[in-house]
Design a protein around this motif. Structure first.
Motif, PDB file in Angstrom:
ATOM      1  N   GLY A  59       0.755  -1.240  -0.083  1.00 42.15           N
ATOM      2  CA  GLY A  59       0.149  -0.108  -0.178  1.00 42.15           C
ATOM      3  C   GLY A  59       0.847   1.365  -0.015  1.00 42.15           C
ATOM      4  O   GLY A  59       0.397   2.233  -0.553  1.00 42.15           O
ATOM      5  N   VAL A  60       2.086   1.433   0.613  1.00 42.29           N
ATOM      6  CA  VAL A  60       2.699   2.495   0.781  1.00 42.29           C
ATOM      7  C   VAL A  60       4.133   2.473   0.079  1.00 42.29           C
ATOM      8  O   VAL A  60       4.551   3.122  -0.924  1.00 42.29           O
ATOM      9  CB  VAL A  60       3.053   2.884   2.092  1.00 42.29           C
ATOM     10  N   LEU A  61       4.985   1.309   0.226  1.00 43.43           N
ATOM     11  CA  LEU A  61       6.331   1.181  -0.249  1.00 43.43           C
ATOM     12  C   LEU A  61       6.290   0.827  -1.922  1.00 43.43           C
ATOM     13  O   LEU A  61       7.388   1.380  -2.394  1.00 43.43           O
ATOM     14  CB  LEU A  61       7.118   0.095   0.536  1.00 43.43           C
ATOM     15  N   LEU A  62       5.387  -0.095  -2.314  1.00 42.16           N
ATOM     16  CA  LEU A  62       5.306  -0.283  -3.774  1.00 42.16           C
ATOM     17  C   LEU A  62       4.995   0.997  -4.442  1.00 42.16           C
ATOM     18  O   LEU A  62       5.703   1.435  -5.432  1.00 42.16           O
ATOM     19  CB  LEU A  62       4.462  -1.384  -4.069  1.00 42.16           C
ATOM     20  N   PRO A  63       4.241   1.813  -4.114  1.00 44.80           N
ATOM     21  CA  PRO A  63       3.878   2.891  -4.951  1.00 44.80           C
ATOM     22  C   PRO A  63       5.011   3.981  -4.823  1.00 44.80           C
ATOM     23  O   PRO A  63       5.514   4.786  -5.761  1.00 44.80           O
ATOM     24  CB  PRO A  63       2.348   3.711  -4.420  1.00 44.80           C
ATOM     25  N   LEU A  64       5.789   4.163  -3.519  1.00 46.75           N
ATOM     26  CA  LEU A  64       7.009   5.077  -3.415  1.00 46.75           C
ATOM     27  C   LEU A  64       8.056   4.362  -4.329  1.00 46.75           C
ATOM     28  O   LEU A  64       8.746   5.369  -4.854  1.00 46.75           O
ATOM     29  CB  LEU A  64       7.135   4.849  -1.791  1.00 46.75           C
ATOM     30  N   GLU A  82       8.058   2.827  -7.226  1.00 47.31           N
ATOM     31  CA  GLU A  82       7.607   3.336  -8.480  1.00 47.31           C
ATOM     32  C   GLU A  82       7.958   4.812  -8.734  1.00 47.31           C
ATOM     33  O   GLU A  82       8.047   5.272  -9.589  1.00 47.31           O
ATOM     34  CB  GLU A  82       6.396   2.610  -9.031  1.00 47.31           C
ATOM     35  N   GLY A  83       7.253   5.575  -7.623  1.00 45.50           N
ATOM     36  CA  GLY A  83       7.441   7.077  -7.843  1.00 45.50           C
ATOM     37  C   GLY A  83       8.791   7.315  -7.960  1.00 45.50           C
ATOM     38  O   GLY A  83       9.185   8.291  -8.583  1.00 45.50           O
ATOM     39  N   ILE A  84       9.662   6.845  -7.393  1.00 46.64           N
ATOM     40  CA  ILE A  84      11.011   6.955  -7.245  1.00 46.64           C
ATOM     41  C   ILE A  84      11.653   6.776  -8.756  1.00 46.64           C
ATOM     42  O   ILE A  84      12.750   7.663  -9.200  1.00 46.64           O
ATOM     43  CB  ILE A  84      12.154   6.300  -6.090  1.00 46.64           C
ATOM     44  N   HIS A  85      11.290   5.610  -9.219  1.00 41.25           N
ATOM     45  CA  HIS A  85      11.617   5.487 -10.811  1.00 41.25           C
ATOM     46  C   HIS A  85      11.143   6.471 -11.611  1.00 41.25           C
ATOM     47  O   HIS A  85      12.089   6.810 -12.379  1.00 41.25           O
ATOM     48  CB  HIS A  85      11.000   4.260 -11.089  1.00 41.25           C
ATOM     49  N   ALA A  86      10.157   6.911 -11.261  1.00 37.71           N
ATOM     50  CA  ALA A  86       9.432   7.939 -12.199  1.00 37.71           C
ATOM     51  C   ALA A  86      10.381   9.405 -12.128  1.00 37.71           C
ATOM     52  O   ALA A  86      10.491  10.127 -13.063  1.00 37.71           O
ATOM     53  CB  ALA A  86       8.174   8.298 -11.872  1.00 37.71           C
ATOM     54  N   LEU A  87      10.801   9.578 -10.776  1.00 41.32           N
ATOM     55  CA  LEU A  87      11.524  10.819 -10.684  1.00 41.32           C
ATOM     56  C   LEU A  87      12.950  10.875 -11.410  1.00 41.32           C
ATOM     57  O   LEU A  87      13.272  11.704 -11.908  1.00 41.32           O
ATOM     58  CB  LEU A  87      11.750  11.104  -8.863  1.00 41.32           C
ATOM     59  N   VAL A  88      13.450   9.486 -11.307  1.00 42.07           N
ATOM     60  CA  VAL A  88      14.618   9.461 -12.077  1.00 42.07           C
ATOM     61  C   VAL A  88      14.626   9.344 -13.426  1.00 42.07           C
ATOM     62  O   VAL A  88      15.532  10.169 -14.060  1.00 42.07           O
ATOM     63  CB  VAL A  88      15.517   8.099 -11.609  1.00 42.07           C
ATOM     64  N   ALA A 147      17.868   3.311  -7.558  1.00 46.18           N
ATOM     65  CA  ALA A 147      17.377   4.334  -6.880  1.00 46.18           C
ATOM     66  C   ALA A 147      16.309   4.175  -5.510  1.00 46.18           C
ATOM     67  O   ALA A 147      16.591   4.333  -4.413  1.00 46.18           O
ATOM     68  CB  ALA A 147      17.080   5.494  -7.418  1.00 46.18           C
ATOM     69  N   PRO A 148      15.401   3.441  -5.932  1.00 49.30           N
ATOM     70  CA  PRO A 148      14.218   2.911  -5.179  1.00 49.30           C
ATOM     71  C   PRO A 148      14.910   1.992  -3.942  1.00 49.30           C
ATOM     72  O   PRO A 148      14.447   2.277  -2.804  1.00 49.30           O
ATOM     73  CB  PRO A 148      13.269   2.321  -6.092  1.00 49.30           C
ATOM     74  N   PHE A 149      15.617   1.178  -4.412  1.00 49.40           N
ATOM     75  CA  PHE A 149      16.185   0.264  -3.316  1.00 49.40           C
ATOM     76  C   PHE A 149      17.011   0.981  -2.251  1.00 49.40           C
ATOM     77  O   PHE A 149      16.912   0.806  -0.955  1.00 49.40           O
ATOM     78  CB  PHE A 149      16.883  -0.874  -4.131  1.00 49.40           C
ATOM     79  N   LEU A 150      18.006   1.805  -2.873  1.00 55.81           N
ATOM     80  CA  LEU A 150      18.887   2.606  -1.753  1.00 55.81           C
ATOM     81  C   LEU A 150      18.112   3.554  -1.126  1.00 55.81           C
ATOM     82  O   LEU A 150      18.107   3.672  -0.012  1.00 55.81           O
ATOM     83  CB  LEU A 150      19.713   3.540  -2.457  1.00 55.81           C
ATOM     84  N   ALA A 151      17.005   4.285  -1.411  1.00 56.90           N
ATOM     85  CA  ALA A 151      16.300   5.174  -0.841  1.00 56.90           C
ATOM     86  C   ALA A 151      15.207   4.482   0.200  1.00 56.90           C
ATOM     87  O   ALA A 151      15.404   4.869   1.384  1.00 56.90           O
ATOM     88  CB  ALA A 151      15.429   6.122  -1.717  1.00 56.90           C
ATOM     89  N   ILE A 152      14.614   3.360   0.006  1.00 49.57           N
ATOM     90  CA  ILE A 152      13.743   2.690   0.724  1.00 49.57           C
ATOM     91  C   ILE A 152      14.544   2.099   1.724  1.00 49.57           C
ATOM     92  O   ILE A 152      14.015   2.144   3.159  1.00 49.57           O
ATOM     93  CB  ILE A 152      12.655   1.958  -0.034  1.00 49.57           C
ATOM     94  N   SER A 153      15.416   1.369   1.375  1.00 47.19           N
ATOM     95  CA  SER A 153      16.234   0.413   2.172  1.00 47.19           C
ATOM     96  C   SER A 153      16.696   1.519   3.371  1.00 47.19           C
ATOM     97  O   SER A 153      16.780   1.277   4.551  1.00 47.19           O
ATOM     98  CB  SER A 153      17.430  -0.169   1.546  1.00 47.19           C
ATOM     99  N   ALA A 154      17.523   2.590   2.985  1.00 52.15           N
ATOM    100  CA  ALA A 154      17.938   3.734   4.138  1.00 52.15           C
ATOM    101  C   ALA A 154      16.977   3.932   5.024  1.00 52.15           C
ATOM    102  O   ALA A 154      17.123   4.158   6.276  1.00 52.15           O
ATOM    103  CB  ALA A 154      18.836   4.584   3.180  1.00 52.15           C
TER     104      ALA A 154
END
Length: 163
Positions: free
Chosen positions: A82-87, A89-95, A135-142
């Motif tokens: 509900g939260v992390l998956l959309p986040l 994909e949103g990070i991919h979109a920002l990149v 990018a999403p992996f690094l941001a969300i993992s951190a």
């Protein structure tokens, strides 16, 4: 700054050719072809499988004495989708946006059970793939690791969300 060429520009110039395009309605063949034989994909799947096994064993052992532990795992599952998956994909979109992509799309492939972000007809150089992918992996993992430090009673929740 020089404008990035289009797929047609590169193909027409004769110096480059398209090695793959993903069908947005059925991405499975694209991923199957381009990830075939990749030791990185195999190692990643092995790492995730081992992590899930260890985490499930640890949760099961702790759940016997602390039933609330099971709720952390179930809540993590809901938060991931509900939260992390959309986040993610949103990070991919920002990149993609930072790379200058104009037509960014979000899609779901039911056959492959895959959610993905793509930049339609946007040329991506090999040097751009790595930051786009991680990018999403690094941001969300951190974020999850930092939150686990701030909320130690919910470390199992963050561990499940991370895996």
């Amino acid at each position: 700054m020089v404008a990035k060429p289009s797929v047609a520009d590169l193909s027409d110039a004769g110096r480059y050719h398209v090695i793959g395009e993903m069908d947005l309605k059925n991405p499975t063949p694209f991923f199957r072809e381009h990830a075939k034989g990749s030791w990185v994909v195999g190692a990643f799947i092995l790492l995730i499988s081992l992590s899930l096994g260890v985490l499930a064993g640890f949760t099961g052992a702790r759940a016997a004495s602390q039933p609330a532990v099971l709720w952390q795992g179930l809540l993590a599952l809901a938060v991931v989708f509900g939260v992390l998956l959309p986040l993610h994909e949103g990070i991919h979109a920002l990149v993609y946006k930072g790379m200058g992509a104009a037509d960014i799309r979000f899609s779901f492939a039911a056959k492959a059970l895959a959610v993905y972000t793509c930049a339609n007809r946007h040329v991506v150089h090999l040097r751009e793939i790595i930051p786009l992918a991680i990018a999403p992996f690094l941001a969300i993992s951190a974020l999850l690791v930092v939150l686990a430090g701030y909320f130690p009673d919910y470390r199992l929740f963050f561990a499940w969300a991370l895996v």
